[in-house]
Design an enzyme around this catalytic site. Structure first.
Site, PDB file in Angstrom:
ATOM      1  N   TRP A   1       0.822  -1.215   0.000  1.00  0.00           N
ATOM      2  CA  TRP A   1       0.000   0.000   0.000  1.00  0.00           C
ATOM      3  C   TRP A   1       0.849   1.254   0.000  1.00  0.00           C
ATOM      4  O   TRP A   1       0.507   2.230  -0.669  1.00  0.00           O
ATOM      5  CB  TRP A   1      -0.996   0.000   1.162  1.00  0.00           C
ATOM      6  CG  TRP A   1      -1.994  -1.116   1.045  1.00  0.00           C
ATOM      7  CD1 TRP A   1      -2.206  -2.120   1.938  1.00  0.00           C
ATOM      8  CD2 TRP A   1      -2.907  -1.355  -0.038  1.00  0.00           C
ATOM      9  NE1 TRP A   1      -3.180  -2.961   1.484  1.00  0.00           N
ATOM     10  CE2 TRP A   1      -3.639  -2.530   0.274  1.00  0.00           C
ATOM     11  CE3 TRP A   1      -3.185  -0.704  -1.237  1.00  0.00           C
ATOM     12  CZ2 TRP A   1      -4.613  -3.053  -0.568  1.00  0.00           C
ATOM     13  CZ3 TRP A   1      -4.164  -1.226  -2.081  1.00  0.00           C
ATOM     14  CH2 TRP A   1      -4.864  -2.381  -1.740  1.00  0.00           C
TER      15      TRP A   1
ATOM     16  N   LYS B   1     -12.669  -1.527   6.240  1.00  0.00           N
ATOM     17  CA  LYS B   1     -11.971  -2.392   7.193  1.00  0.00           C
ATOM     18  C   LYS B   1     -12.572  -2.237   8.590  1.00  0.00           C
ATOM     19  O   LYS B   1     -13.072  -3.179   9.152  1.00  0.00           O
ATOM     20  CB  LYS B   1     -10.474  -2.081   7.224  1.00  0.00           C
ATOM     21  CG  LYS B   1      -9.613  -2.766   6.164  1.00  0.00           C
ATOM     22  CD  LYS B   1      -9.767  -2.199   4.782  1.00  0.00           C
ATOM     23  CE  LYS B   1      -9.022  -2.960   3.710  1.00  0.00           C
ATOM     24  NZ  LYS B   1      -7.995  -2.196   3.019  1.00  0.00           N
TER      25      LYS B   1
ATOM     26  N   ASP C   1      -1.871   6.644   6.103  1.00  0.00           N
ATOM     27  CA  ASP C   1      -2.953   5.762   5.653  1.00  0.00           C
ATOM     28  C   ASP C   1      -3.336   4.885   6.851  1.00  0.00           C
ATOM     29  O   ASP C   1      -2.560   4.045   7.286  1.00  0.00           O
ATOM     30  CB  ASP C   1      -2.433   4.912   4.479  1.00  0.00           C
ATOM     31  CG  ASP C   1      -3.454   3.901   3.966  1.00  0.00           C
ATOM     32  OD1 ASP C   1      -4.550   3.788   4.550  1.00  0.00           O
ATOM     33  OD2 ASP C   1      -3.133   3.212   2.971  1.00  0.00           O
TER      34      ASP C   1
HETATM   35  C1  LIG Z   1      -7.369  -1.882   1.846  1.00  0.00           C
HETATM   36  C2  LIG Z   1      -6.299  -0.875   1.928  1.00  0.00           C
HETATM   37  C3  LIG Z   1      -6.100   0.091   0.937  1.00  0.00           C
HETATM   38  C4  LIG Z   1      -6.921   0.125  -0.347  1.00  0.00           C
HETATM   39  O1  LIG Z   1      -8.144   0.668  -0.080  1.00  0.00           O
HETATM   40  P1  LIG Z   1      -9.209   0.963  -1.247  1.00  0.00           P
HETATM   41  O2  LIG Z   1     -10.301   1.629  -0.474  1.00  0.00           O
HETATM   42  O3  LIG Z   1      -9.587  -0.352  -1.844  1.00  0.00           O
HETATM   43  O4  LIG Z   1      -8.563   1.850  -2.240  1.00  0.00           O
HETATM   44  C5  LIG Z   1      -5.116   1.035   1.111  1.00  0.00           C
HETATM   45  N1  LIG Z   1      -4.359   1.041   2.233  1.00  0.00           N
HETATM   46  C6  LIG Z   1      -4.504   0.114   3.195  1.00  0.00           C
HETATM   47  C7  LIG Z   1      -3.631   0.164   4.398  1.00  0.00           C
HETATM   48  C8  LIG Z   1      -5.476  -0.872   3.077  1.00  0.00           C
HETATM   49  O5  LIG Z   1      -5.630  -1.781   4.049  1.00  0.00           O
END
Ligand SMILES: *Cc1c(COP(=O)(O)O)cnc(C)c1O
Length: 363
Positions: A101, A195, A171
Site C-alpha cells: 500500500w 476495514k 494511511d
Molecule cells: C485496503 C487498503 C487500501 C486500499 O483501499 P481501497 O479503499 O480499496 O482503495 C489502502 N491502504 C490500506 C492500508 C489498506 O488496508
C-alpha cells in the site's frame, strides 16, 4: 447461519449494526422512505451526515482545526489526492515503504513531484517496519508519508516518525478507530471505510485546516480538498448509504464504551492469538514481534499444502477468509473492531485441534 469472517476487507460489521440497518432499510424513522432513496440535501439526510461527522469527531477527539471529509474513490484515490494537494511547496516528499500500500502511494506521488524513499523493508518481504533515523527526513519536504498499519503483512508503526514542522500523512485504512490516537500528531489521516468503519464506498479524510487550499487550480475540482471542505462533503452526491452505515458503526463504538474500550478489547483479542502462535509447534506468526498489528495477524505452518488444508477445514467449520494475501501466501486472520472475542477464541480452539490432529498424523 453467520460465520466468523476474518476477511481483510470488506470485513465483518457488528451484528447489531446490520440488524439496525435492516430494521430501518425500507422506512427510516418517520421519513417514509429508505435512506437510499433520500435526497442528500433533505433535512433527514443532513441530520445523518452531520451526526456521522459529530460522532467521528467525538470518538477520535478531532480538534476543530481539522476538517472531516467523506469522499469516494477509496484509499487508493488518496494516494493521488495527497500529492496533488500537498506536493506544492518544495514539491518533495519523504516516504517510508512498509508494504504494497505504501508502494502504491509512492508510485502515484512520483507523478507529481520528487519522492524520497527514506527506508524500505521490501527485501524482507515487509515482515517488519523499516528502520530509519530522524536525521534522514528532509526539513524542506512538503510532507512525510507512512502506511500506519500494513494490512497484508500484519505490521504496525508503534511510534510515529518525528517529523517536526513537516506534516505527517498517514494511511489508517486498516487501523482507524482500533486504538486511541492523538490526531494532532498528523497533518492528514485517511482511511477507506471497509476495514474498520463500515461498508466500502466511502473514504474518511481528516485534514489539518492549513493544509487545505494549497493545490494548483488546474487540478480537477473533484480532486481538490478545498472543494469538499467548502461544501461539507456535498459538492456532489456523497455515498449517502455508506455514510449512514458509518453513523451506525460510530453509535455502536460509543455503546461499547468508546475507542479506549475498543482498544482494550482489541489488545485482549490479539494477545489470545499471538500467545497461541508463540507457543505453537505447528503455526508461526510471520510479522516481527515488536511490530505486530492488533488488526491483521498473518501466520504459516511452513508447509503450503498444510496451509491450504488448514484454510479448507477452517472454512468448513465456519471460520472463513483466513487465506493470506496472494502476494505472501499462508494465512491471515483480520480481527477488526467488529470481530467478537468469541470469534478469536473459536479460531484458537480450532488451531489447537488442528495442531493435535496433525501431530497424530505425523506419528
Ligand atoms: C485496503 C487498503 C487500501 C486500499 O483501499 P481501497 O479503499 O480499496 O482503495 C489502502 N491502504 C490500506 C492500508 C489498506 O488496508
Amino acid at each position: 447461519m453467520r460465520v466468523y469472517n476474518f476477511s481483510a476487507g470488506p470485513a465483518v460489521l457488528p451484528l447489531e449494526v446490520l440488524e439496525k440497518a435492516q430494521r430501518e432499510l425500507v422506512c427510516f424513522e418517520d421519513a417514509g422512505m429508505s435512506v437510499m432513496e433520500m435526497s442528500h440535501r433533505s433535512k433527514a439526510y443532513m441530520k445523518i451526515i452531520e451526526e456521522a461527522e459529530a460522532k467521528l469527531r467525538s470518538l477520535m477527539n478531532i480538534p476543530d482545526h481539522y476538517k472531516v471529509l467523506f469522499l469516494q474513490g477509496g484509499a487508493s484515490l488518496q494516494f493521488a489526492m495527497v500529492p496533488m494537494n500537498l506536493m506544492v511547496g518544495s514539491k518533495k516528499a519523504d516516504f517510508i515503504d512498509s508494504g504494497v500500500w505504501s508502494s502504491k502511494a509512492i508510485k502515484e506521488a512520483k507523478k507529481f513531484g520528487k519522492v524520497n524513499v527514506i527506508a524500505s523493508s521490501k527485501s524482507d518481504t515487509y515482515s517488519h517496519i523499516p528502520t530509519y533515523k530522524k536525521s534522514q527526513f528532509d526539513k524542506d519536504a512538503d510532507y512525510v508519508y507512512i502506511c500506519e498499519n500494513n494490512t497484508i503483512y500484519g505490521t504496525k508503526f508503534k511510534t510515529l516518525p518525528e517529523t517536526g514542522d513537516v506534516p505527517l500523512v498517514a494511511d489508517l485504512s486498516s487501523c482507524i478507530m482500533s486504538e486511541v490516537i492523538d490526531v494532532t500528531k498528523y497533518g492528514v489521516i485517511f482511511a477507506g471505510a471497509q476495514k474498520n468503519l463500515g461498508p466500502a464506498g466511502v473514504t474518511v479524510v481528516i485534514i489539518r485546516e492549513d493544509l487545505v487550499g494549497k493545490a494548483d487550480e488546474i487540478i480537477p475540482t473533484m480532486l481538490n480538498y478545498q472543494t469538499h471542505v467548502d461544501n461539507d462533503s456535498m459538492f456532489n452526491t456523497p455515498p449517502t448509504y455508506a455514510i449512514y452505515m458509518l453513523k451506525l458503526v460510530f453509535e455502536w463504538v460509543e455503546a461499547q464504551g468508546g475507542v479506549a474500550a475498543i482498544e482494550a478489547r482489541n489488545k485482549e483479542k490479539a494477545a489470545l492469538l499471538y500467545d497461541f502462535l508463540d507457543q505453537s509447534e505447528l503455526f508461526k506468526g510471520t510479522a516481527a514481534i515488536e511490530d505486530r498489528s492488533l488488526m491483521n495477524v498473518p501466520f504459516v505452518t511452513g508447509d503450503e499444502v498444510l496451509d491450504a488444508a488448514f484454510v479448507k477445514s477452517a472454512t468448513a467449520c465456519g471460520l472463513v477468509n483466513l487465506k493470506g494475501h496472494r502476494s505472501v501466501g499462508g494465512m491471515r486472520a483480520s480481527i477488526y473492531n467488529a470481530m467478537p472475542i468469541e470469534g478469536v477464541k473459536a479460531l484458537v480452539d480450532f488451531m489447537k485441534a488442528f495442531e493435535i490432529e496433525h501431530k497424530e498424523a505425523m506419528k
